[in-house]
Enzyme design. Sequence first.
Site, PDB file in Angstrom:
ATOM      1  N   SER B 151       0.838  -1.192   0.000  1.00 43.01           N
ATOM      2  CA  SER B 151       0.000   0.000   0.000  1.00 43.01           C
ATOM      3  C   SER B 151       0.881   1.253   0.000  1.00 43.01           C
ATOM      4  CB  SER B 151      -0.930  -0.062   1.210  1.00 43.01           C
ATOM      5  OG  SER B 151      -1.879   0.938   1.166  1.00 43.01           O
ATOM      6  N   ASP B 316      -9.000  -5.992  -4.705  1.00 49.27           N
ATOM      7  CA  ASP B 316      -8.551  -4.730  -4.117  1.00 49.27           C
ATOM      8  C   ASP B 316      -9.023  -3.596  -5.013  1.00 49.27           C
ATOM      9  OD1 ASP B 316      -7.246  -2.526  -3.136  1.00 49.27           O
ATOM     10  OD2 ASP B 316      -5.241  -3.417  -3.142  1.00 49.27           O
ATOM     11  N   HIS B 349      -8.260  -4.822  -0.321  1.00 49.69           N
ATOM     12  CA  HIS B 349      -6.939  -4.243  -0.085  1.00 49.69           C
ATOM     13  C   HIS B 349      -6.244  -4.903   1.109  1.00 49.69           C
ATOM     14  CE1 HIS B 349      -3.841  -1.260  -0.410  1.00 49.69           C
ATOM     15  NE2 HIS B 349      -4.054  -0.789   0.792  1.00 49.69           N
TER      16      HIS B 349
END
EC number: 2.3.1.46
Lengths: 208, 385
Positions: B151, B316, B349
Amino acid sequence: MNFEQLSVLRPDLAFIAHWIGNGTQVLDLGCGDGVMLDYLQSDKQCGGYGIEIDDDKIPECIQRGVSVIQRDLEAGLAIFADNAFDTVLCLSALQMMKNVEGVLRDISRVGREAIVSFPNFAYWPHRIALLRGRMPVSKSLPYEWYDTPNLRCATIKDFEELAKEVGLEVIECMALDDGQPVSFLPNWRGSLAVFRLRKRYAQQAIRL
Amino acid sequence: MNTLGIVAPQSMFFSTPLPLQSGATIADYTLVYETYGSLNADHSNAVLVCHALNASHHVAGSYSEDASTKGWWDNMIGPGKALDTNKYFVIGINNLGSCFGSTGPMHTNLATGKPYGAHFPVVTVEDWVQSQARLADALGIQQFAAVMGGSLGGMQALAWSILFPERLRHCVVIASTPKLTAQNIAFDDVARQAILTDPDYHGGDFYEHGVVPKNGLRVARMLGHITYLSDDDMAVKFGRELRSGAYQFGFGIDFEIESYLRYQGDKFSEYFDANTYLLITKALDYFDPAKDFGGDLTKTLSCTRAEFLLVSFSTDWRFAPERSHEMVQALVNNKRTVTYAEIDAPHGHDAFLLDDPRYMNVVSAYFARAYQEIDGGSLKVGASA
């Protein structure tokens, strides 16, 4: 990986490897465990990428030091520029494509040359199976009709036509059986069809 | 599974001012970090793990016997794990502006004698990388075996490959993106608005009022949390399950998902700093290394020298696989060595923090392969490519 090891592991790939020049850029579509690129990188100083969809194969490629990109072939070629590769390999994968023609056109776009192989549906045991009224099941087509990943059945003659259609010229066409070339009655006696192709010049001229 | 056991953070003070991308400067600062494993003789086995929004330097191991003190990537990092601390020397660094020990808005600004509050300078991903590089210098690490992150952490790894091409051999970018989409920025701004409009925020100086803008933080976290999960995952976990079996015909908690999000929000507001949340979401929004190259990511990454591993997760939607495809394409255009795995996982995610054998096998194989360079002696540390 050296040539001996490749010959033992995959005689069909060892045969095809002769056609790939030293130090060239190769794209291997449906590269599986990456054995071909492993050989080409270590023995022929080639560079390039493999494309593979199968989760289980990705770590195997990584362990071999093969740059593998996990994508579906039918969508994955968009990331490559025109003529990015000297040779595009599509070995025993094309018959699993939905859009064979689209993939072939993409292959001819991103590569200068291509080597395509697929199980020859006209191999004599397949013909006999059909004469007996059954779908063929053989070493090269090891699946039942209801569980096969092979969506397309083609013969050597069939493929020649499509290759022309998408602007590819056949440089060589071989039929292999157990990794060995078959020169007498190839469309009968070869279980694996192997085509070495390049872009037709007329096609390139039109694009220019 | 082997574990690192009890670990402890360390800290390092830097008295040389750090110039920031904004033009501002941080006069001096402290970075808190943890290390696991041991640095080998030629300092070639160091891996920097960069953290995401609400995480910290506490990447692996635990602070006590209590399992809740486990590091945020303990499933990934440790002896015998995908990133094996028997082989690698792993470093987690808490970023500037965070609320877990490194200098941040709750610390005293020596120039004013008061907490920085909202006056803490806006820091960018690139600023963090610059500060991390100084810590690497101090630890005697000229070149990392790998810089890795998921991320926002993946953005830092990517920034490392651009800012310090020679200082990392491998760049591992997981569930990340080369820039946020308008939708991503929109979510971030709603979260910021929740905090900024909380009366307890006091323009960022809530410390001196002895309050915390808890409501703002709660809403920010609830919103963020929705974007980390997939629709399917939420449907499976919560569906339309009711907390007490029947509608309450009020505005309290009816559905399990409400209960879950409120619990997450409450928990978060207990420990996270509101100013840090604002700062980190801005760092996310601003990250766009291709901006200086007319938006051309291929040109942006042409200076990189590292080999890359990128991983994305099919569900995601915060940092979708398409964002990773953009990075893969730009790297391929530059003929970089790049491996890309797209894991078909249902968890959105958040999948990058979870155990999925396909994902772990990819990372594990990658680090095992990279270790051959170190162990096989084929390395010349510090040699330019």
